[in-house]
Design an enzyme around this catalytic site. Structure first.
Site, PDB file in Angstrom:
ATOM      1  CG  LEU A   1      -2.032   0.942   1.363  1.00 29.35           C
ATOM      2  CD1 LEU A   1      -2.861   1.037   0.104  1.00 29.35           C
ATOM      3  CD2 LEU A   1      -2.914   0.562   2.556  1.00 29.35           C
TER       4      LEU A   1
ATOM      5  CG  HIS B   1      -8.959  -8.793   8.741  1.00 32.06           C
ATOM      6  ND1 HIS B   1      -9.687  -9.886   8.335  1.00 32.06           N
ATOM      7  CD2 HIS B   1      -8.334  -8.322   7.628  1.00 32.06           C
ATOM      8  CE1 HIS B   1      -9.484 -10.093   7.037  1.00 32.06           C
ATOM      9  NE2 HIS B   1      -8.671  -9.158   6.589  1.00 32.06           N
TER      10      HIS B   1
ATOM     11  CE1 TYR C   1      -3.038  -6.485  10.157  1.00 27.73           C
ATOM     12  CE2 TYR C   1      -5.094  -7.484   9.444  1.00 27.73           C
ATOM     13  CZ  TYR C   1      -4.136  -6.500   9.317  1.00 27.73           C
ATOM     14  OH  TYR C   1      -4.272  -5.529   8.363  1.00 27.73           O
TER      15      TYR C   1
ATOM     16  CE  LYS D   1      -3.895  -3.159  11.037  1.00 22.57           C
ATOM     17  NZ  LYS D   1      -2.854  -2.159  10.749  1.00 22.57           N
TER      18      LYS D   1
HETATM   19  P1  NAI Z   1       2.706  -4.729   3.716  1.00 20.09           P
HETATM   20  O1  NAI Z   1       2.973  -5.901   4.584  1.00 20.09           O
HETATM   21  O2  NAI Z   1       2.928  -4.848   2.255  1.00 20.09           O
HETATM   22  O3  NAI Z   1       3.553  -3.469   4.235  1.00 20.09           O
HETATM   23  C1  NAI Z   1       3.772  -3.211   5.593  1.00 20.09           C
HETATM   24  C2  NAI Z   1       5.099  -2.483   5.716  1.00 20.09           C
HETATM   25  O4  NAI Z   1       5.331  -2.205   7.103  1.00 20.09           O
HETATM   26  C3  NAI Z   1       6.299  -3.306   5.213  1.00 20.09           C
HETATM   27  O5  NAI Z   1       7.038  -2.560   4.258  1.00 20.09           O
HETATM   28  C4  NAI Z   1       7.089  -3.593   6.456  1.00 20.09           C
HETATM   29  O6  NAI Z   1       8.511  -3.604   6.234  1.00 20.09           O
HETATM   30  C5  NAI Z   1       6.692  -2.447   7.370  1.00 20.09           C
HETATM   31  N1  NAI Z   1       6.825  -2.838   8.767  1.00 20.09           N
HETATM   32  C6  NAI Z   1       6.351  -3.957   9.361  1.00 20.09           C
HETATM   33  N2  NAI Z   1       6.706  -3.981  10.655  1.00 20.09           N
HETATM   34  C7  NAI Z   1       7.410  -2.847  10.874  1.00 20.09           C
HETATM   35  C8  NAI Z   1       8.048  -2.311  12.013  1.00 20.09           C
HETATM   36  N3  NAI Z   1       8.033  -2.950  13.198  1.00 20.09           N
HETATM   37  N4  NAI Z   1       8.686  -1.135  11.898  1.00 20.09           N
HETATM   38  C9  NAI Z   1       8.720  -0.476  10.714  1.00 20.09           C
HETATM   39  N5  NAI Z   1       8.135  -0.943   9.584  1.00 20.09           N
HETATM   40  C10 NAI Z   1       7.487  -2.122   9.674  1.00 20.09           C
HETATM   41  O7  NAI Z   1       1.199  -4.298   4.023  1.00 20.09           O
HETATM   42  P2  NAI Z   1       0.252  -3.367   3.154  1.00 20.09           P
HETATM   43  O8  NAI Z   1      -0.664  -4.209   2.377  1.00 20.09           O
HETATM   44  O9  NAI Z   1       1.052  -2.339   2.459  1.00 20.09           O
HETATM   45  O10 NAI Z   1      -0.618  -2.682   4.306  1.00 20.09           O
HETATM   46  C11 NAI Z   1      -0.224  -1.457   4.895  1.00 20.09           C
HETATM   47  C12 NAI Z   1      -1.055  -1.222   6.159  1.00 20.09           C
HETATM   48  O11 NAI Z   1      -2.414  -1.188   5.815  1.00 20.09           O
HETATM   49  C13 NAI Z   1      -0.883  -2.309   7.218  1.00 20.09           C
HETATM   50  O12 NAI Z   1      -0.938  -1.699   8.502  1.00 20.09           O
HETATM   51  C14 NAI Z   1      -2.093  -3.178   7.020  1.00 20.09           C
HETATM   52  O13 NAI Z   1      -2.464  -3.825   8.224  1.00 20.09           O
HETATM   53  C15 NAI Z   1      -3.121  -2.159   6.577  1.00 20.09           C
HETATM   54  N6  NAI Z   1      -4.161  -2.749   5.731  1.00 20.09           N
HETATM   55  C16 NAI Z   1      -3.868  -3.071   4.434  1.00 20.09           C
HETATM   56  C17 NAI Z   1      -4.847  -3.600   3.622  1.00 20.09           C
HETATM   57  C18 NAI Z   1      -4.598  -3.869   2.173  1.00 20.09           C
HETATM   58  O14 NAI Z   1      -5.545  -4.247   1.489  1.00 20.09           O
HETATM   59  N7  NAI Z   1      -3.399  -3.691   1.652  1.00 20.09           N
HETATM   60  C19 NAI Z   1      -6.190  -3.893   4.154  1.00 20.09           C
HETATM   61  C20 NAI Z   1      -6.375  -3.501   5.531  1.00 20.09           C
HETATM   62  C21 NAI Z   1      -5.398  -2.929   6.276  1.00 20.09           C
HETATM   63  C1  15L Z   2      -5.878  -6.829   5.512  1.00 20.03           C
HETATM   64  O1  15L Z   2      -6.019  -6.281   6.594  1.00 20.03           O
HETATM   65  C2  15L Z   2      -4.532  -7.221   5.002  1.00 20.03           C
HETATM   66  O2  15L Z   2      -3.520  -6.341   5.448  1.00 20.03           O
HETATM   67  C3  15L Z   2      -4.504  -7.314   3.486  1.00 20.03           C
HETATM   68  O3  15L Z   2      -3.304  -7.950   3.096  1.00 20.03           O
HETATM   69  C4  15L Z   2      -5.706  -8.082   2.958  1.00 20.03           C
HETATM   70  O4  15L Z   2      -5.623  -9.409   3.403  1.00 20.03           O
HETATM   71  C5  15L Z   2      -6.984  -7.431   3.444  1.00 20.03           C
HETATM   72  O5  15L Z   2      -6.981  -7.231   4.849  1.00 20.03           O
HETATM   73  C6  15L Z   2      -8.246  -8.236   3.108  1.00 20.03           C
HETATM   74  O6  15L Z   2      -9.079  -8.437   3.978  1.00 20.03           O
HETATM   75  O7  15L Z   2      -8.390  -8.644   1.953  1.00 20.03           O
END
Ligand code: NAI
Ligand code: 15L
Length: 274
Positions: free
Chosen positions: A16, A111, A143, A147
């Site tokens: 993201l 979630h 997880y 949130k």
């Molecule tokens: P992702 O796993 O691709 O990226 C997460 C990033 O956070 C990674 O680059 C990782 O290195 C960094 N990270 C993890 N732990 C860390 C720490 N302790 N200190 C510093 N950096 C750290 O996840 P994505 O898909 O980009 O999601 C971004 C955020 O949005 C997350 O918080 C996720 O829970 C939330 N989210 C994403 C969704 C989606 O559809 N992509 C859906 C719902 C929530």
């Molecule tokens: C999330 O919260 C995850 O970060 C993402 O990787 C997807 O799994 C998304 O929810 C989802 O529900 O599809």
């Protein structure tokens, strides 16, 4: 409120974060990038862990707002979730409070309410059946629980310290929906940028909680709290529906992974390999 200009983007190396790095500059933002791993092609990005309080203090210095994406984004062990998502988010909020940072946009997730039964896959979704934003929390994983913690932390920091937050319960923000469930919860990257921009610029948000998705024909939840920020989604997953349904079949109401908001998070082994 003066329009925020410099934004700290945590989780900038992630999926993201990478999408938002591409889209948010068009809204006039300058991004300061933060992640535990190097951000490819961005030598000025801060490479630090959310456990590093001094690095966070440095990172928030002089920024107008934060988009907090960093953390573990799927189920993991409680200890790992505790360190990255719970303590890490607390560390960020403390740094922001000390610095007087204007606003935080917190990447919450569907979630947090993943055990909520979905309203069904009728097309279009029947009026009034949408899940309201104040539906009781029903996390589907550690997880999801993290949130819930983030949303409650945001509420505490608003009530106690006047720190503003918009908590966005993101559905699935990827370039395209890849499952039939995602037809209901997809947020196009472009709509994601529109929603983050609205969350950064709306007046007087206090602590607001919103769902984050496109205006999907098969939507499961009520977007009105997001629209109240000025968010106007322009995308709909429906053009992807015929192909995904032909490949995967319709959602099965007897399958918990199909009939609850959290989808596969309900039925996958609760502790995934890590
Ligand atoms: P992702 O796993 O691709 O990226 C997460 C990033 O956070 C990674 O680059 C990782 O290195 C960094 N990270 C993890 N732990 C860390 C720490 N302790 N200190 C510093 N950096 C750290 O996840 P994505 O898909 O980009 O999601 C971004 C955020 O949005 C997350 O918080 C996720 O829970 C939330 N989210 C994403 C969704 C989606 O559809 N992509 C859906 C719902 C929530
Ligand atoms: C999330 O919260 C995850 O970060 C993402 O990787 C997807 O799994 C998304 O929810 C989802 O529900 O599809």
């Amino acid at each position: 409120m003066p329009a925020p200009r410099t934004i700290l983007l945590t989780g900038a190396a992630g999926g993201l974060g990478t999408l938002m790095r591409g889209l948010l500059p068009a809204y006039g933002y300058e991004l300061r990038l933060f992640d535990a791993v190097p951000v490819e092609g961005e030598p000025e990005a801060i490479t630090a862990d959310l456990a590093d309080r001094e690095a966070l203090r440095e990172a928030v210095r002089g920024v107008d707002a934060v988009i907090h994406l960093a953390g573990i984004s799927l189920e993991s062990s409680f200890d790992k979730i505790l360190r990255a998502n719970i303590e890490g988010t607390y560390n960020l909020y403390e740094a922001a409070r000390e610095a007087g940072t204007g606003r935080i946009v917190f990447a919450s997730s569907n979630h947090a309410v993943g055990y909520t039964p979905s309203p069904g896959s009728e097309v279009p979704s029947p009026e009034g059946a949408l899940i309201p934003i104040d539906t009781p929390r029903r996390p589907d994983t550690y997880y999801g629980l993290s949130k819930c913690f983030g949303e409650d932390l945001a509420q505490l920091y608003w009530d106690k310290f006047g720190q503003e937050t918009v908590s966005v319960r993101i559905g699935s923000c990827f370039p395209e929906p890849t499952s039939v469930r995602m037809l209901s919860v997809w947020m196009s990257p472009q709509d994601g940028a529109r929603l983050f921009h609205a969350a950064l610029t709306a007046d007087g948000v206090g602590h607001s909680v919103v769902y984050g998705s496109s205006a999907n024909t098969r939507i499961w939840w009520d977007l009105s709290s997001a629209r109240a920020l000025g968010y106007e989604p322009r995308d709909d997953s429906e053009p992807y529906a015929a192909k995904l349904i032909a490949e995967q079949g319709e959602l099965d109401p007897g399958n918990p992974a199909h009939s609850h908001l959290g989808g596969p998070f309900l039925t996958d082994p609760p502790i995934w390999p890590h």
